[in-house]
Design a protein around this motif. Structure first.
Motif, short mmCIF file in Angstrom:
data_model
loop_
_atom_site.label_atom_id
_atom_site.label_comp_id
_atom_site.label_asym_id
_atom_site.label_seq_id
_atom_site.Cartn_x
_atom_site.Cartn_y
_atom_site.Cartn_z
N GLU A 1 0.72 -1.28 -0.01
CA GLU A 1 -0.07 -0.07 -0.04
C GLU A 1 1.16 1.30 -0.12
N THR A 2 1.57 1.29 0.77
CA THR A 2 2.73 2.19 0.84
C THR A 2 3.03 2.63 -0.21
N LYS B 1 4.25 3.78 -7.31
CA LYS B 1 5.65 3.19 -7.43
C LYS B 1 4.42 1.60 -8.78
N SER B 2 5.27 1.41 -9.49
CA SER B 2 4.26 0.75 -10.28
C SER B 2 4.23 -0.97 -10.02
N ALA C 1 9.96 -5.72 -8.54
CA ALA C 1 11.99 -5.01 -7.97
C ALA C 1 12.27 -4.92 -6.23
N MET C 2 11.59 -4.34 -5.65
CA MET C 2 11.62 -4.10 -4.34
C MET C 2 12.20 -5.03 -3.12
N GLY C 3 10.17 -5.68 -3.71
CA GLY C 3 10.56 -7.03 -3.33
C GLY C 3 9.54 -7.14 -2.04
N ILE C 4 9.41 -7.90 -1.50
CA ILE C 4 8.76 -8.36 0.50
C ILE C 4 9.41 -7.78 1.68
N GLY C 5 11.22 -8.25 0.95
CA GLY C 5 11.96 -7.49 2.02
C GLY C 5 12.44 -8.98 2.96
N GLU C 6 13.27 -9.10 3.31
CA GLU C 6 14.36 -10.02 4.31
C GLU C 6 13.92 -11.19 5.18
N LYS C 7 12.70 -10.29 5.62
CA LYS C 7 12.37 -10.84 7.07
C LYS C 7 11.57 -12.29 6.34
#
Length: 284
Positions: free
Chosen positions: A240-241, A247-248, A254-260
């Protein structure tokens, strides 16, 4: 690319006709959950079994080709007749053996499950639930009180949570993929924020010491469900952010979900597919 290929292959595998699949090597494993409630693990959604001296109750039944193996596993627990079958939703890995078990016991499900099964390209009237409800229904078998409760716009539009009150066991259906990104069926009435709302309602409304049979994954408890809810909350806020920042889809992938939460990726719902679900569900 590898994750996309795995997801594509898994999707094809899960949606092929049972007649086209070879289940000969599938083993149905039996786990005692609590009291007279068991979980059967095979190929597809987790199955719940209530075993009593007055008969058995079955929650979901995986694929058609596994029906006899499922029946054998039930009989190995308790060689009593099957009294009731419950479908937690309409997907084939939870309802595929309906045609087999419908000759042995009535099938209960939310009204939308019957409608969706009836509207398949090649419907089979023997697969259809014969007892439907809007909000829920109570079943009493021997000393157990089984509460069926409908949760709208979550995984699908026909989700039922099954609570075995005496044993204090919850079968969530696919409102819980333990340790995995969930599949939210947006074309089947599913809703991203509705899914999270349903999960949080289950956490708040059922006993804190309840044992949980998830739709997929290992047996756990409310604390395990809270971990899953935290992943959902993070994922929704994360996407959502990004959408609010303009952002497309390409940017978000490309940003991904994050490492956690990278380890929540699995064959059927990869990180990429999960992000695409969130984008589609939140970008409206």
């Amino acid at each position: 690319m590898k994750a996309r290929l795995l997801a594509t292959l898994a999707t094809a595998c899960m949606t092929l006709s049972a007649f086209a699949q070879d289940f000969s090597k599938v083993e149905i494993k039996t786990h005692n959950v609590s009291g007279d409630v068991y979980m059967l693990e095979g190929y597809g959604g987790n199955i719940g079994v209530l075993s009593t001296s007055k008969g058995l109750l079955l929650v979901d039944d995986q694929f058609q080709g596994l029906a006899e193996k499922i029946e054998h596993a039930m009989q190995s627990i308790n060689d009593q007749p099957l009294k009731y079958v419950v479908n937690t939703h309409y997907h084939g890995d939870h309802t595929g053996s309906n045609g087999y078990f419908s000759h042995k016991a009535p099938i209960f499900a939310h009204v939308n499950v019957r409608e969706r099964l009836a509207n398949k390209k090649e419907p089979n009237k023997n697969e259809l639930p014969v007892v439907t409800y809007d909000n829920g229904v109570n079943i009493y078998l021997d000393s157990e009180h089984i509460q069926l409760r409908h949760f709208p716009t979550g995984h699908t539009d026909g989700d039922t949570v099954v609570y075995f009150k005496q044993a204090n066991v919850i079968h969530t259906g696919d409102l819980f993929f333990n340790g995995r990104f969930p599949y939210i069926d947006l074309k089947g009435g599913g809703n991203v924020k509705g899914y999270l709302k349903s999960v949080n309602t289950i956490i708040s409304d059922y006993p804190a010491d309840a044992v949980i049979i998830p739709g997929h994954g290992n047996i756990t408890n409310i604390e395990g469900y809270k971990t899953f809810a935290a992943m959902l909350e993070y994922s929704i806020e994360h996407v959502e952010t990004a959408l609010a920042q303009g952002k497309s889809e390409e940017d978000i992938l490309a940003m991904g979900i994050g490492e956690k939460y990278k380890d929540y990726s699995w064959a059927f719902i990869s990180e990429e597919r999960w992000l695409k679900t969130l984008i589609a569900g939140l970008g409206k």
